[in-house]
Motif scaffolding. Structure first.
Motif, PDB file in Angstrom:
ATOM      1  N   GLY A  64      -5.875  -4.881   2.904  1.00  0.00           N
ATOM      2  CA  GLY A  64      -5.231  -4.316   1.716  1.00  0.00           C
ATOM      3  C   GLY A  64      -5.882  -3.016   1.285  1.00  0.00           C
ATOM      4  O   GLY A  64      -5.191  -2.064   0.885  1.00  0.00           O
TER       5      GLY A  64
ATOM      6  N   GLY B 115      -6.241  -1.976  -3.388  1.00  0.00           N
ATOM      7  CA  GLY B 115      -5.765  -2.700  -2.208  1.00  0.00           C
ATOM      8  C   GLY B 115      -6.568  -3.956  -1.929  1.00  0.00           C
ATOM      9  O   GLY B 115      -6.007  -4.989  -1.518  1.00  0.00           O
TER      10      GLY B 115
ATOM     11  N   CYS C 169      -3.775   0.572   1.024  1.00  0.00           N
ATOM     12  CA  CYS C 169      -3.623   1.384  -0.194  1.00  0.00           C
ATOM     13  C   CYS C 169      -4.216   2.778  -0.022  1.00  0.00           C
ATOM     14  O   CYS C 169      -3.642   3.766  -0.482  1.00  0.00           O
ATOM     15  CB  CYS C 169      -4.257   0.679  -1.391  1.00  0.00           C
ATOM     16  SG  CYS C 169      -3.175  -0.572  -2.101  1.00  0.00           S
TER      17      CYS C 169
ATOM     18  N   GLY D 194       0.810  -1.211   0.000  1.00  0.00           N
ATOM     19  CA  GLY D 194       0.000   0.000   0.000  1.00  0.00           C
ATOM     20  C   GLY D 194       0.845   1.264   0.000  1.00  0.00           C
ATOM     21  O   GLY D 194       0.528   2.232  -0.700  1.00  0.00           O
TER      22      GLY D 194
ATOM     23  N   SER E 136       2.009   1.212   5.935  1.00  0.00           N
ATOM     24  CA  SER E 136       1.773   1.907   4.677  1.00  0.00           C
ATOM     25  C   SER E 136       2.247   3.354   4.756  1.00  0.00           C
ATOM     26  O   SER E 136       2.911   3.853   3.840  1.00  0.00           O
ATOM     27  CB  SER E 136       0.282   1.848   4.337  1.00  0.00           C
ATOM     28  OG  SER E 136      -0.025   2.670   3.256  1.00  0.00           O
TER      29      SER E 136
END
Length: 816
Positions: A576, A532, A580, A396, A615
């Motif tokens: 995910g 993501g 992201c 991400g 991230s």
């Protein structure tokens, strides 16, 4: 403080610009703008002012020779701001304190005044109630209309064209479990034209109709934006952040922008472009708040109070976008607000609650749930799974940094080449390309929200989704416990779905880069989450198969035995998606809260936190700017980013103007200057304010006067005070000195002088000066040495200095 260049001599000249700086705003709007259309905040000079100054002097009960003093006789227009200027936070807060003190004192004198005091105190909560109701109703309408138009690309309901696919088949008794979305009442365009739902010709007709509707919706969206409200394009969050920091962009939060943004947002989302409606809904909610502010004098006449309401409206926008009221409040606090007192926190919470309740009452999703992607995972996560969650965080962060650089590079190309002159053609080409590539793949054909919902889904025995195409268990010991299913080997359907998802991931990553920033309303939350979620689902299925075939491996031994549901791919998709979105926006706390409100997955906060922080760290290693800060810098808005640290060792004397090679600082003296001399000075400069000193020899500071206030007062005095000519003395003193008997009467303007301007010494470190500007919201700060005036530092000077330190073009800061 340089402005865009006013023609001076009269107050009316304030509305005409001789420079081209304002035209640079076209870059965010894609068309030539009429800057006189300021339905956002009607200039106090129009109508009321002309009516006021046109009255004869003796109508006010004063003799023609009475000196006009703005302190005793306030003028309409004083203390207001021109377009593309920064508000004076200190002055606005001071005005509000004085107003509140006056109302409180009067409330002790009569019952009517007491009721007025109570209504004034309650007006903020009433305004929040109205903002919540209006924003929630608009968001519900947008959701319903977007769902209907999105389904219209696939087919039409025979019993009523206004029904979307789901509602059309609700009452049907002929649906089967395997094909629950098919019913005789709903027909695809291919079936309607060819008479059969199957076959190559029907597929081609469906394909062509899908492209046709996508092009039509996108064409209508970009045309409406270009023709009626150029400010309705884009996400709106970069501009909202700039406005909340004190900048004025008239018309950006006006009624036309609200109407056009609401309509075109539905069209843009329905066209199938890789964009979301979440960011634009923040803009829509802020437009609602700004318009409703005009109903209340307290907020209509005070720019700082209005920005408190806009901060709460930003929370409302996220609340109705995701059904996440708490996350919305934290989003406003963490991401967009510049000034967020405790009172605003409470009111934001109340407004977000009202908006969420309104949206829940409308029930646009038809599932009686407020959250957008409700999940119900049956297996708990294990400590070992933190490693793949962190891996998703790394992905991400890398994707966020890559996306920001690629998107900003593409936007620079759009601004600097002929591509930017043809926004309609650009939107149509991108829409055609998106539809052409997206249709063959079922995961790119569906809307972003549908795709994310599909990826978050946890497979059950009765699930017919292709993502649940596992091989059936061979014995009863592998059926799992309760509603959960044991890990199973992937079947042919799942392998097909994984290939389609891999292609969808590449397509989404590329097409989102060129879509965000086009001249249609475009949000970034859903496309980022989709990227993501796809990556997370792929990794989740991989982990699931690894666990199934390697039960005895060290990492699985002890917690993942045969016949158990160990890995939940839907959870990986959720993590995910958060990773992201965090990589692109650099949100942390608010993002985690939004995600668990969005999905209802409260027990998965730790994986979400781990992925989100990873991230952010990874993305920050490549650059500390999120996508919104990058677009603020790209457009040259005067925004001092609170998160950015000033690490240079320069002093105030290094940044102030005038520099050593520049002419002397333009100042006014408290006495000794005539009206004609002041007008000549104002005509010969482009500054929006002037320091007032005792004399040019001593340079001892008295105060600071704004150009706009000076011109309004002189123009008013010429009309209302008899005998004011160019030779009249202009005084900023408390008492009028003796005047020659045969001379014209003087003009006293001490009332418009700020007698307590902020000052720093020439040796004040710039990091402290920058902190003062950020925390007090200053427009300018005067620099002194041993009490004598040396120069001035404006917000624009600081931004130019910071740009030079970062090896950027200092002239990219467009406005004052």
């Amino acid at each position: 403080m340089e402005t865009a260049g006013y023609r001076t001599g009269s107050f009316e000249a304030l509305h005409h610009s001789s420079d081209d700086d304002d035209d640079d705003m076209v870059d965010i709007a894609g068309g030539t703008l009429d800057f006189s259309n300021s339905d956002d905040v009607p200039p106090l000079s129009s109508g009321v002012y002309e009516e006021y100054v046109a009255q004869p002097a003796d109508m006010n009960g004063s003799s023609p020779t009475k000196l006009v003093d703005p302190l005793e006789d306030p003028l309409p227009g004083l203390g207001t701001y021109e377009d593309f200027n920064t508000i004076d936070w200190v002055r606005e807060k001071s005005k509000d304190r004085d107003r509140h003190r006056e109302i409180t004192n009067k409330s002790r004198q009569s019952t009517v005044a007491l009721l007025h005091s109570v209504s004034d105190a309650f007006s903020g909560w009433l305004l929040m109630l109205l903002v919540g109701l209006m924003s929630g109703a608009l968001a519900g309408g947008i959701d319903i209309a977007a769902h209907w138009l999105t389904d219209m690309k696939d087919g039409v309901c025979l019993i009523g064209f206004w029904f979307n696919h789901e509602h059309c088949c609700w009452t049907s008794n002929e649906t089967t479990f395997q094909e629950r979305d098919r019913c005789p009442q709903w027909q695809s365009w291919g079936e309607l034209i060819t008479g059969t739902p199957h076959g190559a010709f029907a597929y081609i007709m469906n394909y062509m109709m899908y492209i046709f509707w996508a092009l039509l919706f996108s064409f209508l969206a970009v045309t409406l934006v270009r023709a009626f409200a150029p400010y309705a394009c884009g996400s709106g969050i970069p501009e909202i952040k700039t406005i909340l920091s004190g900048f004025i962009i008239r018309g950006y939060l006006g009624k036309w922008t609200l109407i056009i943004k609401t309509i075109t947002l539905v069209l843009a989302v329905s066209s199938g472009l890789s964009l979301g409606k979440e960011g634009p809904l923040v803009h829509v909610a802020c437009c609602c708040a700004n318009i409703l502010c005009h109903l209340f004098t307290k907020y209509r006449k005070n720019e700082a109070k209005r920005r408190e309401v806009l901060s709460a409206a930003a929370a409302v926008g996220v609340s109705v976008a995701f059904g996440a009221p708490i996350g919305g409040v934290l989003f406003s606090l963490e991401e967009v607000s510049y000034y967020f007192p405790l009172k605003t926190l409470w009111r934001s919470f109340f407004a977000a609650l009202v908006a969420a309740f309104t949206l829940r009452s409308i029930n646009p999703f038809g599932n009686s749930r407020l959250v957008l992607f409700y999940v119900e995972f049956h297996a708990p996560w294990h400590l070992v799974e933190l490693a793949p969650f962190i891996l998703l965080g790394i992905f991400g962060g890398l994707w966020g940094a890559l996306f920001i650089r690629a998107n900003i590079a593409w936007c620079r190309i759009r601004k600097s080449t002929r591509l930017g002159h043809y926004p309609v053609i650009e939107v149509l080409v991108v829409a055609a390309l998106t539809a052409l590539i997206a249709y063959p793949n079922s995961y790119t054909r569906m809307s972003g929200a549908e795709l994310i919902s599909e990826l978050f889904n946890d497979c059950s025995l009765l699930d017919s989704s292709q993502l649940c195409g596992y091989k059936q268990p061979t014995n009863t010991s592998e059926t799992g416990v309760g509603n959960s299913l044991a890990d199973r080997p992937a079947g042919e359907g799942l392998y097909t779905a994984l290939w389609q998802l891999a292609l969808a991931l590449i397509f989404k990553m590329l097409i989102t880069v060129i879509t965000f920033g086009m001249k249609v309303p475009s949000g970034l939350f859903i496309p980022s989450m989709a990227v993501g979620a796809i990556a997370g689902r792929l990794l989740g299925v991989g982990m699931e198969q690894l666990a199934y075939y390697n039960h005895d491996a060290i990492i699985f031994k002890g917690w993942c035995s045969p016949g158990q549901d160990c890995i939940t791919p839907g959870l990986y998709a959720m993590v995910g998606a958060a990773a992201c979105l965090g990589g692109v926006t650099r949100m942390t706390v608010s993002l985690v809260v939004i995600m668990f409100e969005l999905t209802g997955g409260l027990e998965y906060i730790v994986p979400l936190m781990a992925a989100t922080m990873t991230s952010k760290w990874v993305a920050d290693a490549f650059g500390r700017e999120g996508i919104y800060e990058a677009h603020i810098r790209l457009n040259g808005y005067p925004f001092l980013e609170p998160k950015e640290e000033f690490e240079h060792s320069s002093l105030a004397v290094d940044v102030m103007r005038p520099r050593r090679s520049d002419p002397a600082l333009a100042v006014l003296t408290q006495e000794g200057m005539t009206v004609g001399e002041v007008e000549t000075l104002v005509e010969g400069t482009r500054y929006s304010g002037f320091p007032v000193v005792v004399s040019k020899e001593s340079q001892r500071l008295v105060g600071f006067v704004l150009r706009r206030d000076l011109l309004i007062s002189i123009d008013n005095a010429r009309k209302r005070q008899e005998g004011v000519v160019s030779a009249s003395q202009l005084l900023f003193t408390e008492h009028t000195p003796p005047q020659p008997a045969d001379g014209p009467p003087p003009l006293r303007l001490r009332g418009i002088v700020d007698l307590s301007p902020f000052t720093v010494t020439d040796h004040t470190p710039m990091d402290i000066t920058v902190d003062i500007f950020r925390k007090l919201g200053l427009r300018q700060c005067l620099v002194t040495h041993n009490g004598r005036l040396l120069g001035i530092i404006t917000k624009k000077d600081i931004l130019k200095h910071m740009a030079q330190i970062a090896n950027r073009d200092p002239d990219s800061i467009l406005f004052n």
